[in-house]
Enzyme design. Sequence first.
Site, PDB file in Angstrom:
ATOM      1  N   THR A  20       0.820  -1.216   0.000  1.00 35.82           N
ATOM      2  CA  THR A  20       0.000   0.000   0.000  1.00 35.82           C
ATOM      3  C   THR A  20       0.848   1.257   0.000  1.00 35.82           C
ATOM      4  O   THR A  20       0.426   2.291  -0.513  1.00 35.82           O
ATOM      5  CB  THR A  20      -0.940  -0.020   1.223  1.00 35.82           C
ATOM      6  OG1 THR A  20      -1.829  -1.120   1.069  1.00 35.82           O
ATOM      7  CG2 THR A  20      -1.747   1.252   1.358  1.00 35.82           C
ATOM      8  N   SER A  69       1.742  -7.614  -0.661  1.00 30.92           N
ATOM      9  CA  SER A  69       2.530  -8.538   0.167  1.00 30.92           C
ATOM     10  C   SER A  69       1.829  -9.873   0.384  1.00 30.92           C
ATOM     11  O   SER A  69       2.453 -10.843   0.826  1.00 30.92           O
ATOM     12  CB  SER A  69       2.909  -7.898   1.499  1.00 30.92           C
ATOM     13  OG  SER A  69       1.807  -7.812   2.364  1.00 30.92           O
ATOM     14  N   THR A 102       1.859  -4.225   4.302  1.00 36.94           N
ATOM     15  CA  THR A 102       1.749  -4.464   5.741  1.00 36.94           C
ATOM     16  C   THR A 102       1.202  -5.856   6.077  1.00 36.94           C
ATOM     17  O   THR A 102       1.429  -6.349   7.179  1.00 36.94           O
ATOM     18  CB  THR A 102       0.840  -3.410   6.404  1.00 36.94           C
ATOM     19  OG1 THR A 102      -0.462  -3.477   5.816  1.00 36.94           O
ATOM     20  CG2 THR A 102       1.411  -2.019   6.245  1.00 36.94           C
ATOM     21  N   ASP A 103       0.497  -6.472   5.116  1.00 32.84           N
ATOM     22  CA  ASP A 103      -0.208  -7.721   5.449  1.00 32.84           C
ATOM     23  C   ASP A 103       0.732  -8.845   5.881  1.00 32.84           C
ATOM     24  O   ASP A 103       0.392  -9.633   6.772  1.00 32.84           O
ATOM     25  CB  ASP A 103      -1.065  -8.178   4.266  1.00 32.84           C
ATOM     26  CG  ASP A 103      -2.280  -7.286   4.060  1.00 32.84           C
ATOM     27  OD1 ASP A 103      -2.635  -6.533   4.992  1.00 32.84           O
ATOM     28  OD2 ASP A 103      -2.881  -7.343   2.977  1.00 32.84           O
TER      29      ASP A 103
HETATM   30  N1  ASP Z   1      -2.557  -5.569   0.849  1.00 32.10           N
HETATM   31  C1  ASP Z   1      -1.504  -4.626   1.146  1.00 32.10           C
HETATM   32  C2  ASP Z   1      -0.206  -5.378   1.204  1.00 32.10           C
HETATM   33  O1  ASP Z   1       0.076  -6.001   2.194  1.00 32.10           O
HETATM   34  C3  ASP Z   1      -1.790  -3.966   2.419  1.00 32.10           C
HETATM   35  C4  ASP Z   1      -0.775  -2.957   2.867  1.00 32.10           C
HETATM   36  O2  ASP Z   1       0.315  -2.832   2.355  1.00 32.10           O
HETATM   37  O3  ASP Z   1      -1.103  -2.246   3.836  1.00 32.10           O
HETATM   38  O4  ASP Z   1       0.540  -5.364   0.255  1.00 32.10           O
END
Ligand code: ASP
Length: 338
Positions: A20, A69, A102-103
Amino acid sequence: MNRTPTASLPRIAVVATGGTIAGAGTAPGDAASAAYRSAVVSADELLAAVPGLQRLAALRAEQLFQIDSADFTDDKLLALARHVAALCARDDVDGVVVTHGTDTMEESAYFLHLVVKSAKPIVLTGAMRPGTAPAADGPANLLHAVAVAAHASSAGRGVLVVMNEEIHSARDVAKVHSQRLDAFASPHGALGAVVQGAPRWYRALTRPHTTASEFDITAIDALPLVGVVMGHGHMRREVFDAWVAAGARAIAHAGFGGGTVPDYLNPLFAELCARGVPVVRCARVGAGPVIRNANFDDDACGSIAADDQNPPRARLLAALALTRTPDVREMQGVFDRY
Ligand code: ASP
């Protein structure tokens, strides 16, 4: 982008992998962080969007992946670790920042923490909101991550996750909220915080990592397959059997509370362990220890207690342990040590 090195500034490599933080809204003026695509903004654009970054460090940006991710596989994880280890081995790199979704950030961070043999600061960061959202958090997180990676006091602390002005250890941190900016937390507390642009430390790790770890990415070709099975009411053995059929060498069972196993699964767990697919007891609550032989007879079963590692990290630690030994007692020792 390779900027002209400035002799007095720390030289920080920024490895972009997507997420993200590299996301953008799908509609012009879209204020909803839910409507965006991740992994579309380049590493160079990410750096250019953060005023003041160039004053902190001489930066070199690299686009290793451009993925959500969720799409990290073990192959990509190994490639990331090899890349970061190679950067850390260079004389002209003083620290590394990895931008990451973040995931699964906690998984990549933990893996690097255990396999990269370097005391140089390695910092992961990301964002809960894309850069096009009002009050996007990515620029500040990236600025803080570079500030931490560039600071001499960050060396030797293991891999760090910097999000929302907090500095977490990769050993402990987890994503605990799907939306909020304070989405990351560590059960034992953050190691420190970014205060007035610099790291301020409050805790230190006692468990081995990086230079003191027995695992080394340069000696690991592949990760043994380890599955995770979530505990819930009314479980069935078929999901465990599917992991065995897929070639799993161990299964992490995310049990209840302190790793509790339903009585009706005891014979299955004993069978799996006897077949050489040890069950690693962790807990779906994601915090607090699972204690050997408490609530469950690990000695009789041949299972392993994961201490306080959450299920995704227990998977990675079991896989790393299996690169060294299939012996369940030695694997238990790995969980006790790390
Ligand atoms: N779906 C995203 C990821 O993990 C969420 C994020 O980055 O906050 O790539």
